[in-house]
Design a protein around this motif. Structure first.
Motif, short mmCIF file in Angstrom:
data_model
loop_
_atom_site.label_atom_id
_atom_site.label_comp_id
_atom_site.label_asym_id
_atom_site.label_seq_id
_atom_site.Cartn_x
_atom_site.Cartn_y
_atom_site.Cartn_z
N PRO A 1 0.83 -1.21 0.00
CA PRO A 1 0.00 0.00 0.00
C PRO A 1 0.86 1.26 0.00
CG PRO A 1 -0.65 -1.50 1.77
CD PRO A 1 0.62 -2.04 1.18
N MET A 2 0.24 2.41 -0.27
CA MET A 2 0.97 3.65 -0.40
C MET A 2 1.85 3.96 0.80
SD MET A 2 -0.26 7.62 -0.66
CE MET A 2 -0.80 7.58 1.01
N ALA A 3 1.30 4.00 2.01
CA ALA A 3 2.08 4.39 3.19
C ALA A 3 3.25 3.44 3.39
CB ALA A 3 1.20 4.44 4.43
N ASP A 4 3.02 2.14 3.26
CA ASP A 4 4.10 1.17 3.43
C ASP A 4 5.19 1.38 2.38
OD1 ASP A 4 2.69 0.09 5.53
OD2 ASP A 4 2.09 -1.74 4.48
N SER A 5 4.79 1.68 1.16
CA SER A 5 5.76 1.93 0.09
C SER A 5 6.61 3.16 0.38
CB SER A 5 5.05 2.11 -1.25
OG SER A 5 4.37 0.94 -1.61
N VAL A 6 5.98 4.21 0.91
CA VAL A 6 6.71 5.43 1.26
C VAL A 6 7.70 5.13 2.38
CG1 VAL A 6 6.48 7.73 2.28
CG2 VAL A 6 4.93 7.00 0.45
#
Length: 138
Positions: free
Chosen positions: A88-93
């Protein structure tokens, strides 16, 4: 260098069963990378579960490390990671931030399990007590 995922911060601040797994990495503030999105996630969760003062205290402790803001290069690196891994976005960031700083990512979020550069600790949730079964005959 060490980066701490939101799940690990929350475990640490909540003095959960795995808090000790993350304590050394958190206490080495000169080697601590704090992805800015973790400030959002931790503040929000503590604010909802406890109160504003507790959330502000947690963020102040997190800011003892080097906060890394999301910029264009990190956003693109995170998007690439998300496309490659399905994170997901937050984990990727968070992972992109750790990798850009050549940091180990400490987490208990199973989404990161098995990824390079990650120290994953399985969540050791506190056992919950189930109420005794209610018998219709008592």
């Amino acid at each position: 260098m060490n980066a701490i995922d939101s799940s690990a911060w929350l475990e640490y601040f909540g003095d959960g069963p795995n808090a000790g797994e993350f304590a050394d990495a958190i206490s080495e503030t000169e080697r601590l990378i704090v992805p800015s999105i973790t400030l959002f996630e931790v503040f929000k969760r503590i604010r909802l579960q406890r109160d504003l003062d507790s959330a502000l205290y947690a963020v102040a402790q997190m800011q003892r490390g080097r906060v890394v803001d999301l910029d264009t290069n990190l956003a693109i690196a995170a998007a690439e990671l998300s496309a490659e891994t399905g994170l997901p976005m937050a984990d990727s960031v968070i992972l992109a931030t750790a990798r850009a700083a050549d940091a180990t990512l400490w987490t208990q979020d199973a989404d990161f399990e098995g990824l390079a550069g990650v120290e994953y600790r399985q969540s050791a949730s506190r056992p919950t007590r189930s109420p005794p079964p209610v018998s219709p005959y008592s």
